[in-house]
Design an enzyme around this catalytic site. Structure first.
Site, short mmCIF file in Angstrom:
data_model
loop_
_atom_site.label_atom_id
_atom_site.label_comp_id
_atom_site.label_asym_id
_atom_site.label_seq_id
_atom_site.Cartn_x
_atom_site.Cartn_y
_atom_site.Cartn_z
N SER A 156 5.05 -7.25 -1.55
CA SER A 156 4.89 -7.23 -0.09
C SER A 156 5.33 -8.57 0.49
O SER A 156 4.93 -9.63 -0.02
CB SER A 156 3.41 -6.98 0.20
OG SER A 156 3.18 -6.76 1.56
N ALA A 157 6.12 -8.52 1.58
CA ALA A 157 6.69 -9.76 2.14
C ALA A 157 5.63 -10.72 2.67
O ALA A 157 5.75 -11.93 2.54
CB ALA A 157 7.67 -9.42 3.26
N HIS A 158 4.55 -10.15 3.25
CA HIS A 158 3.62 -11.04 3.98
C HIS A 158 2.75 -11.88 3.06
O HIS A 158 2.00 -12.73 3.52
CB HIS A 158 2.79 -10.25 4.99
CG HIS A 158 1.65 -9.46 4.44
ND1 HIS A 158 0.36 -9.93 4.45
CD2 HIS A 158 1.58 -8.22 3.90
CE1 HIS A 158 -0.45 -9.01 3.94
NE2 HIS A 158 0.27 -7.96 3.59
N ASN B 254 -6.14 -10.62 -6.46
CA ASN B 254 -6.14 -11.14 -5.10
C ASN B 254 -7.45 -11.82 -4.71
O ASN B 254 -7.55 -12.34 -3.61
CB ASN B 254 -5.87 -10.01 -4.10
CG ASN B 254 -6.80 -8.84 -4.34
OD1 ASN B 254 -6.73 -8.18 -5.38
ND2 ASN B 254 -7.67 -8.57 -3.39
N CYS C 84 -14.91 -4.70 3.88
CA CYS C 84 -15.67 -4.13 4.99
C CYS C 84 -15.54 -2.61 4.92
O CYS C 84 -14.45 -2.07 5.00
CB CYS C 84 -15.11 -4.65 6.30
SG CYS C 84 -16.06 -4.08 7.71
N THR D 217 13.92 5.40 11.42
CA THR D 217 14.90 4.32 11.34
C THR D 217 14.26 3.10 10.69
O THR D 217 13.19 2.67 11.12
CB THR D 217 15.37 3.96 12.78
OG1 THR D 217 15.83 5.16 13.40
CG2 THR D 217 16.47 2.92 12.74
N GLN E 223 0.37 -10.09 -5.30
CA GLN E 223 -0.03 -11.50 -5.24
C GLN E 223 0.84 -12.38 -6.13
O GLN E 223 0.91 -13.60 -5.90
CB GLN E 223 -1.50 -11.65 -5.68
CG GLN E 223 -2.50 -11.03 -4.72
CD GLN E 223 -2.66 -11.82 -3.42
OE1 GLN E 223 -2.31 -13.00 -3.33
NE2 GLN E 223 -3.19 -11.16 -2.40
N THR F 281 0.84 -1.21 0.00
CA THR F 281 0.00 0.00 0.00
C THR F 281 0.88 1.25 0.00
O THR F 281 0.66 2.19 -0.80
CB THR F 281 -0.94 -0.01 1.24
OG1 THR F 281 -1.71 -1.21 1.19
CG2 THR F 281 -1.85 1.19 1.26
N1 PLP Z 1 -2.30 -5.27 -3.81
C1 PLP Z 1 -2.82 -6.51 -3.79
C2 PLP Z 1 -3.12 -7.20 -5.08
C3 PLP Z 1 -3.06 -7.15 -2.57
O1 PLP Z 1 -3.57 -8.38 -2.55
C4 PLP Z 1 -2.77 -6.45 -1.37
C5 PLP Z 1 -3.08 -7.06 -0.05
O2 PLP Z 1 -4.10 -7.68 0.14
C6 PLP Z 1 -2.22 -5.16 -1.44
C7 PLP Z 1 -1.99 -4.61 -2.68
C8 PLP Z 1 -1.82 -4.41 -0.21
O3 PLP Z 1 -0.70 -5.04 0.36
P1 PLP Z 1 -0.14 -4.62 1.79
O4 PLP Z 1 -0.90 -5.44 2.78
O5 PLP Z 1 1.31 -4.98 1.77
O6 PLP Z 1 -0.36 -3.17 1.95
#
Ligand code: PLP
Length: 377
Positions: free
Chosen positions: A208-210, A160, A321, A234, A188, A78
């Site tokens: 994104s790492a997660h 996603n 939501c 930092t 994704q 994001t």
């Molecule tokens: N873009 C896509 C396609 C996603 O699936 C997501 C997270 O669900 C995001 C952006 C946002 O990622 P982050 O949680 O790292 O902000």
């Protein structure tokens, strides 16, 4: 926290992934041993922490075939998206005019919100590329928009919700023909499909790492398009060390892991098709992320199914939501799915730590919940 054996089977890998134990090791190492401040490069500890950030940049770059110098570490996709859009607005050629942005209808809310904000500020003019029933992009519409003067093209590498994979290579080629920039949201797709940032000539790419067995709070913006302001404060070295390790593992292991994920996903799909009469598979099976399974049970509300399996299986409706109320997914609406298919939509995605026994149990729990729901409706 509940004991592992009491915890529901996790099938929501589009939302986030569990962290790979080897990534946890890298994070713990950075937290415990590598605790220096990367800005304090007068001494060993600062240099060590700064080298950890460099190494993370190199690993991100290697995963998406980019130059390490073009990798900017961020707190999330994001944040990376917002930085990219602000950068594109800032460097627009005709300063007095709004940036002409064309985006697919099925972009993530992180992109949609950043674009809407730029539009509200009078800095951007938006137009949209439709998708078909399978969430496939209308490439002719994209071509037309590029030819009519779009400045920035935003297309995600994979969706996603329904998992559809986009031909972002061709998107970049079409944009380049007319001199438009590109923002590829690879959140994704990274670590699951082959991405070639430099080879495709993309302008911005985010990840994104997660979403790839790494920690939350670490992402990257990849761009060669000039100076990007450094994030304030930092840097979160442990999270970025985790991002780097997650990228390294994905690069080395995705060719093996993704077919295995597809095997589990197909097993779940077959099992559900056999047990749930009337089940509909959504998205584009020939071009779908290997772990992704999006279905609809047209006559059963998805929130009822989810509440019935809550204790056994973790999955999602895919609805967003807003102000405490659930809104139907903009992706399913853009695909033109009937209201019944939207309201019966269930989003699942398997992961590398699921096994066949879990998949079989999840199919059993889900199909019997749907049968119970049908019996009372
Ligand atoms: N873009 C896509 C396609 C996603 O699936 C997501 C997270 O669900 C995001 C952006 C946002 O990622 P982050 O949680 O790292 O902000």
């Amino acid at each position: 926290m509940r004991e592992p054996r009491e915890r529901p089977i996790y099938l929501d890998h589009h939302a986030t992934t569990p962290v790979d134990p080897r990534v946890i090791e890298a994070v713990v190492h950075a937290m415990s041993v590598g605790y220096g401040n990367p800005n304090s490069t007068e001494h060993f500890y600062g240099v060590e922490a700064s080298e950890m950030l460099e190494s993370a940049r190199r690993e991100v770059a290697a995963l998406v075939s980019a130059r390490p110098e073009g990798v900017h570490l961020t707190s999330s996709s994001t944040a990376a998206i917002r930085t990219a859009v602000a950068h594109a607005v800032e460097r627009r050629a005709k300063k007095a005019q709004p940036l002409r942005i064309v985006a697919s209808r099925i972009e993530h809310a992180a992109v949609l919100n950043a674009l809407a904000e730029a539009e509200r500020a009078g800095a951007a003019e938006l137009s949209w590329i439709p998708v078909d029933h399978h969430a496939r992009l209308d490439m002719d519409a994209l071509r037309r928009e590029c030819r009519s003067g779009a400045d920035l093209v935003c297309v995600m590498a994979a969706n996603n919700e329904v998992g559809t994979i986009y031909d972002t290579r061709t998107v970049c080629e079409l944009a380049a023909e007319t001199g438009a920039s590109t923002l590829i949201d690879a959140t994704q797709a990274a670590g699951r499909v082959d991405l070639r940032f430099s080879g495709w000539g993309a302008t911005y790419m985010v990840l994104s790492a997660h979403k790839m067995y790494g920690p939350k709070g670490a992402g990257a913006l990849v761009t060669d398009a000039g100076s990007i302001p450094r994030s304030e404060g930092t840097p979160n070295v442990p999270a970025f060390a985790g991002l780097g390790e997650a990228c390294r593992l994905r690069r080395l292991e995705m060719d093996e892991d993704e077919p295995a994920a597809a095997g589990l996903r197909d097993r779940l799909q077959e099992s559900l098709l056999n047990r749930v009469p009337g089940l509909v598979i959504n998205g584009d099976p020939p071009a779908r992320l290997s772990h992704s399974l999006h279905v609809s049970v047209p006559d059963v509300p998805n929130d009822l199914v989810i509440s019935l399996v809550r204790a056994q299986v973790a999955l999602s409706t895919g609805s967003a939501c807003h102000s405490g109320a659930m809104e139907p997914s903009h992706v399913l609406r853009a695909m033109g799915l009937s209201l019944a298919l939207q309201e019966g939509a269930l989003r699942m995605a398997v992961g590398k730590f699921n096994d066949a026994a879990e998949i079989d149990a999840a199919a059993e729990y889900l199909s019997s919940a749907i049968a119970r729901a049908r019996a009372v409706l």
